[in-house]
Design a protein around this motif. Structure first.
Motif, PDB file in Angstrom:
ATOM      1  N   ALA A  94       0.848  -1.194   0.000  1.00 42.00           N
ATOM      2  CA  ALA A  94       0.000   0.000   0.000  1.00 42.00           C
ATOM      3  C   ALA A  94       0.877   1.236   0.000  1.00 42.00           C
ATOM      4  CB  ALA A  94      -0.914   0.008   1.218  1.00 42.00           C
ATOM      5  N   GLY A  95       0.644   2.130  -0.933  1.00 41.96           N
ATOM      6  CA  GLY A  95       1.429   3.363  -1.019  1.00 41.96           C
ATOM      7  C   GLY A  95       2.914   3.090  -1.136  1.00 41.96           C
ATOM      8  N   GLY A  96       3.277   1.990  -1.800  1.00 46.74           N
ATOM      9  CA  GLY A  96       4.689   1.682  -2.023  1.00 46.74           C
ATOM     10  C   GLY A  96       5.367   0.972  -0.861  1.00 46.74           C
ATOM     11  N   LYS A  97       4.622   0.730   0.233  1.00 45.82           N
ATOM     12  CA  LYS A  97       5.215   0.037   1.383  1.00 45.82           C
ATOM     13  C   LYS A  97       4.553  -1.320   1.582  1.00 45.82           C
ATOM     14  CE  LYS A  97       7.079   3.526   4.453  1.00 45.82           C
ATOM     15  NZ  LYS A  97       6.856   4.270   5.680  1.00 45.82           N
ATOM     16  N   LEU A  98       5.266  -2.201   2.290  1.00 40.78           N
ATOM     17  CA  LEU A  98       4.727  -3.539   2.525  1.00 40.78           C
ATOM     18  C   LEU A  98       4.290  -3.712   3.968  1.00 40.78           C
ATOM     19  CD1 LEU A  98       7.121  -6.010   0.680  1.00 40.78           C
ATOM     20  CD2 LEU A  98       5.018  -4.957  -0.140  1.00 40.78           C
ATOM     21  N   TYR A  99       3.100  -4.294   4.145  1.00 37.51           N
ATOM     22  CA  TYR A  99       2.581  -4.589   5.474  1.00 37.51           C
ATOM     23  C   TYR A  99       2.189  -6.058   5.518  1.00 37.51           C
ATOM     24  CZ  TYR A  99       2.288   0.469   5.388  1.00 37.51           C
ATOM     25  OH  TYR A  99       2.594   1.795   5.272  1.00 37.51           O
ATOM     26  N   SER A 100       2.295  -6.656   6.697  1.00 38.95           N
ATOM     27  CA  SER A 100       2.001  -8.085   6.754  1.00 38.95           C
ATOM     28  C   SER A 100       1.203  -8.464   7.990  1.00 38.95           C
ATOM     29  CB  SER A 100       3.303  -8.889   6.716  1.00 38.95           C
ATOM     30  OG  SER A 100       3.966  -8.751   7.957  1.00 38.95           O
ATOM     31  N   ALA A 101       0.592  -9.629   7.911  1.00 39.52           N
ATOM     32  CA  ALA A 101      -0.076 -10.255   9.052  1.00 39.52           C
ATOM     33  C   ALA A 101       0.142 -11.743   8.888  1.00 39.52           C
ATOM     34  CB  ALA A 101      -1.564  -9.935   9.045  1.00 39.52           C
ATOM     35  N   SER A 102       0.230 -12.478  10.004  1.00 40.90           N
ATOM     36  CA  SER A 102       0.410 -13.909   9.855  1.00 40.90           C
ATOM     37  C   SER A 102      -0.422 -14.667  10.873  1.00 40.90           C
ATOM     38  CB  SER A 102       1.890 -14.287   9.951  1.00 40.90           C
ATOM     39  OG  SER A 102       2.318 -14.135  11.280  1.00 40.90           O
ATOM     40  N   LYS A 103      -0.658 -15.915  10.571  1.00 41.81           N
ATOM     41  CA  LYS A 103      -1.467 -16.753  11.439  1.00 41.81           C
ATOM     42  C   LYS A 103      -1.052 -18.201  11.226  1.00 41.81           C
ATOM     43  CE  LYS A 103      -6.204 -18.027  12.473  1.00 41.81           C
ATOM     44  NZ  LYS A 103      -7.621 -17.876  12.210  1.00 41.81           N
ATOM     45  N   GLU A 104      -1.009 -18.977  12.336  1.00 45.87           N
ATOM     46  CA  GLU A 104      -0.687 -20.390  12.185  1.00 45.87           C
ATOM     47  C   GLU A 104      -1.958 -21.181  11.904  1.00 45.87           C
ATOM     48  OE1 GLU A 104       2.162 -23.508  14.463  1.00 45.87           O
ATOM     49  OE2 GLU A 104       0.225 -23.130  15.388  1.00 45.87           O
ATOM     50  N   VAL A 105      -1.887 -22.023  10.886  1.00 47.20           N
ATOM     51  CA  VAL A 105      -3.003 -22.906  10.552  1.00 47.20           C
ATOM     52  C   VAL A 105      -2.538 -24.339  10.759  1.00 47.20           C
ATOM     53  CG1 VAL A 105      -4.559 -23.677   8.724  1.00 47.20           C
ATOM     54  CG2 VAL A 105      -3.934 -21.258   8.874  1.00 47.20           C
ATOM     55  N   LYS A 106      -3.269 -25.057  11.625  1.00 47.96           N
ATOM     56  CA  LYS A 106      -2.910 -26.462  11.882  1.00 47.96           C
ATOM     57  C   LYS A 106      -3.562 -27.336  10.814  1.00 47.96           C
ATOM     58  CE  LYS A 106      -1.993 -26.377  16.806  1.00 47.96           C
ATOM     59  NZ  LYS A 106      -2.198 -24.949  17.103  1.00 47.96           N
ATOM     60  N   VAL A 107      -2.756 -28.196  10.222  1.00 46.73           N
ATOM     61  CA  VAL A 107      -3.270 -29.060   9.153  1.00 46.73           C
ATOM     62  C   VAL A 107      -3.242 -30.504   9.636  1.00 46.73           C
ATOM     63  CG1 VAL A 107      -2.844 -29.894   6.813  1.00 46.73           C
ATOM     64  CG2 VAL A 107      -2.519 -27.485   7.347  1.00 46.73           C
ATOM     65  N   THR A 108      -4.382 -31.177   9.549  1.00 45.28           N
ATOM     66  CA  THR A 108      -4.412 -32.582   9.990  1.00 45.28           C
ATOM     67  C   THR A 108      -4.045 -33.535   8.857  1.00 45.28           C
ATOM     68  OG1 THR A 108      -6.785 -32.153  10.008  1.00 45.28           O
ATOM     69  CG2 THR A 108      -5.788 -32.655  12.077  1.00 45.28           C
ATOM     70  N   VAL A 109      -4.471 -33.239   7.630  1.00 43.49           N
ATOM     71  CA  VAL A 109      -4.084 -34.054   6.474  1.00 43.49           C
ATOM     72  C   VAL A 109      -3.485 -33.134   5.427  1.00 43.49           C
ATOM     73  CG1 VAL A 109      -4.830 -35.677   4.698  1.00 43.49           C
ATOM     74  CG2 VAL A 109      -5.969 -35.674   6.922  1.00 43.49           C
ATOM     75  N   GLY A 110      -2.202 -33.370   5.074  1.00 40.15           N
ATOM     76  CA  GLY A 110      -1.502 -32.480   4.152  1.00 40.15           C
ATOM     77  C   GLY A 110      -2.074 -32.525   2.752  1.00 40.15           C
TER      78      GLY A 110
END
Lengths: 161, 103
Positions: A141-157
């Motif tokens: 946004a406006g030439g800059k980078l912003y992030s958010a993250s979250k862990e997702v647990k996976v039972t079957v890949g």
């Protein structure tokens, strides 16, 4: 501002390259230079990166800072790693691009979306996840980078056989 | 041949919501078939949405996008009856395109 100058300089350089190549009549080189000049080229290299940082660098050439204005919607637990619904949206102004990375996947970058002016900063899709992993949402946004993250647990890949 | 792309675009006054579903195997290149041989990668790389001759949304995808991909986004400036043009290309050079009317 710097961005504008950079863009102009790049355009001039590309123009010069095209003229030079045309001058010596290298047809193959010319088409390649033209392809490289196209703004919306598929970011082949970024999709081959095995670490999240490398993929972000390859895609944007800069690093992201965490922001609570990036909203990442993903399930806590995904029963089926082959189909994990993930949505990203942002309240930031002037959003130009949204990318989603799954850090434990063989190639971390999963999808990258260009958001032209007039299009909302919101996208939903479904991704494959090899195993339990952090999912990172990147918003430009406006030439800059912003992030958010979250862990997702996976039972079957969803990537192996 | 029926199109591989199904699109629903609905206008709600100011904004148009677009949902798309594409039929594609999206093989990642990491999955083995019944004989234990790797299925080579085969996935859509780019999906483009155009409205009124202007790109309104471009998706660049790697092999981690699920089989039969689904997408949802919204944009401003569309109205009922307008046409959207949607096209995709994959890593083997195949492509498809369709048009859809905003409802």
């Amino acid at each position: 501002m710097n961005n504008e100058i950079d863009k102009t300089r790049r355009l001039i350089l590309q123009g010069a390259a095209v003229v030079a190549l045309a001058g010596i009549g290298v047809r193959f080189g010319l088409t390649q230079a033209l392809a490289a000049a196209a703004n919306d080229k598929y970011p082949e290299e970024a999709f081959k990166q095995k670490s999240g940082d490398d993929a972000i660098k390859s895609l944007y050439g800069k690093t992201a800072e965490t922001s609570d204005k990036v909203k990442l919607d993903a399930p806590e637990i995904a029963e089926n790693g082959a189909v994990v619904p993930i949505s990203v949206s942002s309240s930031l102004p002037d959003v130009t691009s949204i990318s989603i990375l799954v850090t434990e996947n063989p190639f971390t970058l999963a999808a990258s979306y260009k958001i032209p002016e007039g299009t909302m900063a919101s996208v939903s899709n479904r991704l494959k996840m090899a195993k339990t992993s952090n999912v990172i949402a990147i918003v430009e946004a406006g030439g800059k980078l912003y992030s958010a993250s979250k862990e997702v647990k996976v039972t079957v890949g969803g990537c192996g056989g | 041949m029926a199109s591989t792309i199904r699109v629903r675009a609905t206008s709600s006054g100011d904004t148009t919501e677009v949902q798309a579903l594409i039929q594609h195997p999206m093989d990642s290149g990491f999955v083995k078939d019944a004989k234990g041989e790797l299925i080579p990668p085969h996935f859509i790389q780019e999906v483009t949405f155009e409205h009124d001759g202007k790109k309104i949304f471009v998706a660049d995808w790697g092999p981690a996008v699920s089989k039969d991909p689904y997408l949802k986004f919204a944009f401003k400036g569309g109205k009922k009856g307008d046409e959207l043009k949607i096209s995709w290309t994959d890593n083997k050079g195949s492509s498809d395109q369709t048009t859809a009317k905003i409802q």
